[in-house]
Design a protein around this motif. Structure first.
Motif, short mmCIF file in Angstrom:
data_model
loop_
_atom_site.label_atom_id
_atom_site.label_comp_id
_atom_site.label_asym_id
_atom_site.label_seq_id
_atom_site.Cartn_x
_atom_site.Cartn_y
_atom_site.Cartn_z
N LYS A 9 0.84 -1.21 0.00
CA LYS A 9 0.00 0.00 0.00
C LYS A 9 0.87 1.26 0.00
N ILE A 10 1.89 1.27 0.84
CA ILE A 10 2.80 2.42 0.90
C ILE A 10 3.51 2.58 -0.44
N ALA A 11 3.98 1.48 -1.01
CA ALA A 11 4.68 1.54 -2.30
C ALA A 11 3.77 2.11 -3.39
N ARG A 12 2.50 1.72 -3.40
CA ARG A 12 1.56 2.24 -4.41
C ARG A 12 1.34 3.73 -4.25
N LEU A 13 1.19 4.19 -3.01
CA LEU A 13 1.00 5.63 -2.78
C LEU A 13 2.22 6.42 -3.26
N ILE A 14 3.39 5.93 -2.95
CA ILE A 14 4.62 6.60 -3.35
C ILE A 14 4.77 6.59 -4.87
N ALA A 15 4.40 5.49 -5.50
CA ALA A 15 4.49 5.38 -6.96
C ALA A 15 3.57 6.39 -7.65
N GLN A 16 2.47 6.74 -7.01
CA GLN A 16 1.56 7.74 -7.59
C GLN A 16 2.23 9.11 -7.73
N LYS A 17 3.28 9.32 -6.98
CA LYS A 17 4.02 10.59 -7.01
C LYS A 17 5.34 10.45 -7.78
N ASP A 18 5.42 9.44 -8.64
CA ASP A 18 6.58 9.22 -9.50
C ASP A 18 7.88 8.99 -8.72
N MET A 19 7.74 8.28 -7.61
CA MET A 19 8.89 7.88 -6.82
C MET A 19 8.77 6.39 -6.53
N THR A 20 9.83 5.83 -5.96
CA THR A 20 9.86 4.41 -5.63
C THR A 20 10.13 4.25 -4.14
N LEU A 21 9.44 3.31 -3.54
CA LEU A 21 9.75 2.96 -2.15
C LEU A 21 11.06 2.19 -2.17
N TYR A 22 12.08 2.75 -1.54
CA TYR A 22 13.40 2.13 -1.52
C TYR A 22 13.51 1.14 -0.38
N ASP A 23 13.03 1.53 0.80
CA ASP A 23 13.14 0.66 1.97
C ASP A 23 12.21 1.13 3.07
N ILE A 24 11.84 0.19 3.94
CA ILE A 24 11.09 0.49 5.16
C ILE A 24 11.80 -0.22 6.30
N GLU A 25 12.06 0.52 7.35
CA GLU A 25 12.66 -0.06 8.55
C GLU A 25 11.85 0.38 9.76
N LEU A 26 11.57 -0.55 10.64
CA LEU A 26 10.95 -0.23 11.93
C LEU A 26 11.95 -0.67 12.97
N LEU A 27 12.50 0.30 13.69
CA LEU A 27 13.55 -0.03 14.64
C LEU A 27 13.46 0.85 15.88
N LYS A 28 14.16 0.45 16.89
CA LYS A 28 14.18 1.20 18.14
C LYS A 28 15.51 1.94 18.24
N GLU A 29 15.43 3.25 18.43
CA GLU A 29 16.62 4.07 18.61
C GLU A 29 16.44 4.89 19.88
N ASN A 30 17.33 4.69 20.84
CA ASN A 30 17.26 5.43 22.11
C ASN A 30 15.87 5.38 22.73
N GLU A 31 15.35 4.17 22.84
CA GLU A 31 14.04 3.92 23.47
C GLU A 31 12.85 4.48 22.69
N THR A 32 13.07 4.94 21.47
CA THR A 32 11.99 5.46 20.65
C THR A 32 11.84 4.59 19.41
N MET A 33 10.62 4.20 19.09
CA MET A 33 10.36 3.46 17.86
C MET A 33 10.43 4.43 16.68
N VAL A 34 11.15 4.04 15.64
CA VAL A 34 11.31 4.87 14.45
C VAL A 34 10.86 4.06 13.24
N LEU A 35 9.95 4.63 12.49
CA LEU A 35 9.54 4.05 11.21
C LEU A 35 10.23 4.88 10.14
N ARG A 36 11.24 4.28 9.51
CA ARG A 36 12.06 4.98 8.52
C ARG A 36 11.67 4.52 7.13
N ILE A 37 11.20 5.46 6.33
CA ILE A 37 10.79 5.17 4.96
C ILE A 37 11.74 5.90 4.03
#
Length: 164
Positions: A9-37
């Motif tokens: 779903k995320i990849a399709r939304l991004i493709a609508q704007k002539d870009m490509t989803l390169y990567d998705i990471e969900l990780l914990k940094e310094n006790e904070t959850m980070v969703l990196r797109i």
């Protein structure tokens, strides 16, 4: 958790704007959850692109990740120098300068010509020397490397390639 369905779903939304989803990471940094797109666009990702995509996908994430503890959303480019790990990474980097570290620690520098799940093709660039001797015209050497023949592939950026 980022499901395959949410990823698509995320990849399709991004493709609508002539870009490509390169990567998705969900990780914990310094006790904070980070969703990196990470986004990819042929002529480079701008800050405005990141803001637009962040605003575009935030409502989807609010619904799809409602059970996830609070997180920080980061939308960015993958960077100018990056390690290529996934098929999408290689496909987005065709035509770019890369450094390939072989199993024996030899490093080949060249242009990534092609990728498939079994091999990459690199057109090796001639090595620069600091001698004043005239460089002989060298024929570019093509290397087809099977995936088990190299340890790491990363894009590289050299300022002298981009002088004004």
């Amino acid at each position: 958790m980022i499901t395959q369905e949410l990823h698509e779903k995320i990849a399709r939304l991004i493709a609508q704007k002539d870009m490509t989803l390169y990567d998705i990471e969900l990780l914990k940094e310094n006790e904070t959850m980070v969703l990196r797109i990470s986004l990819f666009k042929q002529n480079g990702v701008t800050l405005d692109d990141c803001e637009m995509i962040s605003n575009l996908i935030a409502p989807l994430l609010d619904v799809e990740l409602d059970s996830l503890e609070s997180y920080h959303l980061e939308v960015s480019s993958p960077g100018i120098e990056r390690v290529l790990k996934k098929p999408q990474h290689f496909l987005c980097s065709i035509g770019q300068k890369v450094a390939v570290t072989l199993l024996d620690k030899t490093i080949l520098v060249g242009i990534l010509e092609s990728y498939d799940s079994q091999a990459i093709t690199i057109i090796e660039l001639p090595k620069h020397t600091k001698t004043k001797q005239q460089h002989k015209q060298q024929t570019p050497k093509k290397h087809i490397l099977l995936s088990h023949e190299y340890k790491k592939v990363k894009t590289i950026f050299e300022w002298e390639d981009y002088t004004l």
